[in-house]
Scaffold this motif. Structure first.
Motif, PDB file in Angstrom:
ATOM      1  N   CYS A  94       0.855  -1.181   0.000  1.00  0.00           N
ATOM      2  CA  CYS A  94       0.000   0.000   0.000  1.00  0.00           C
ATOM      3  C   CYS A  94       0.894   1.235   0.000  1.00  0.00           C
ATOM      4  N   ARG A 113      -3.803   5.188  -5.271  1.00  0.00           N
ATOM      5  CA  ARG A 113      -4.319   4.056  -6.045  1.00  0.00           C
ATOM      6  C   ARG A 113      -3.327   3.648  -7.137  1.00  0.00           C
ATOM      7  N   GLN A 116      -4.491   0.485 -11.950  1.00  0.00           N
ATOM      8  CA  GLN A 116      -5.689  -0.332 -12.127  1.00  0.00           C
ATOM      9  C   GLN A 116      -6.842   0.157 -11.262  1.00  0.00           C
ATOM     10  N   ASN A 118      -6.765   0.252  -7.871  1.00  0.00           N
ATOM     11  CA  ASN A 118      -6.805  -0.442  -6.584  1.00  0.00           C
ATOM     12  C   ASN A 118      -5.993   0.304  -5.531  1.00  0.00           C
ATOM     13  N   SER A 121      -1.340  -3.469  -4.093  1.00  0.00           N
ATOM     14  CA  SER A 121      -0.637  -4.119  -5.199  1.00  0.00           C
ATOM     15  C   SER A 121      -0.037  -5.424  -4.688  1.00  0.00           C
TER      16      SER A 121
END
Length: 195
Positions: A94, A113, A116, A118, A121
């Motif tokens: 993160c 983020r 993608q 998110n 990772s």
């Protein structure tokens, strides 16, 4: 300051798991940097999003040219190594940023983020002793007119290995800086790690 308990590990206690690198030795090996080149904090790698080195596996040029410029899109990758005697999976990275004055207060940490979309990772499956980059890179655009810290974290998918410290009080920065599951980088001096 609060006592963060097992959230942080001291330098003498490498976790039997993935951990952040806080020396430059692994990236001299991985990327062919000359021995005289002193590059600190390789666990957080950043360069302009349009750099061709993203596709070339982070060339030594990308490492040497690392800059944190406010308002410019940066591609950030997180590196780790497996200190355990068995393969590790379900470990994620993160990324956060925070204005310098607010580093002790996690309520001010801004999550970053990936490309993608998110907030984490995945490192995939990491063999014993293996050094890896998290599979997805983070898209970071720092706000203008400020000085910031970048904070990288190794966690697990369920957020039980290394939860983000509570935000009700100032955290113990000494323990944060010593932890091998966290890395803090000063964007004003990207070749110096705070811990």
């Amino acid at each position: 300051m609060t006592n963060m308990g097992m959230t942080f590990y001291s330098n003498e206690e490498l976790p039997d798991d993935l951990y952040m690198h806080k020396t430059d030795s692994c990236y001299k090996h991985m990327h062919g940097l000359p021995e005289w080149y002193n590059f600190n904090a390789p666990c957080i790698l950043a360069h302009p999003a349009d750099s061709s080195s993203i596709k070339e596996g982070y060339s030594s040029w990308a490492l040497r040219a690392r800059r944190f410029t406010t308002g410019v899109e940066l591609n950030v990758r997180i590196a780790a190594s497996n200190n355990a005697s068995t393969p590790k999976s379900n470990r994620i990275a993160c990324l956060y940023y925070v204005e310098k004055d607010y580093l002790p207060f996690t309520a001010h940490w801004q999550e970053v983020r990936t490309y993608q979309g998110n907030l984490l990772s995945d490192f995939g499956t990491v063999d014993p002793g293996q050094r890896v980059l998290a599979q997805d890179s983070f898209k970071l655009i720092l706000p203008e007119n400020g000085d910031y810290y970048i904070i990288a974290q190794i966690n697990d998918i369920e957020n039980r290995l290394n939860p983000k410290p509570p935000s009700t009080r100032a955290i113990d920065l000494e323990k944060l800086h010593q932890s091998y599951l966290w890395s803090v980088l000063d964007t004003a001096n990207p070749y110096y790690i705070t811990g």
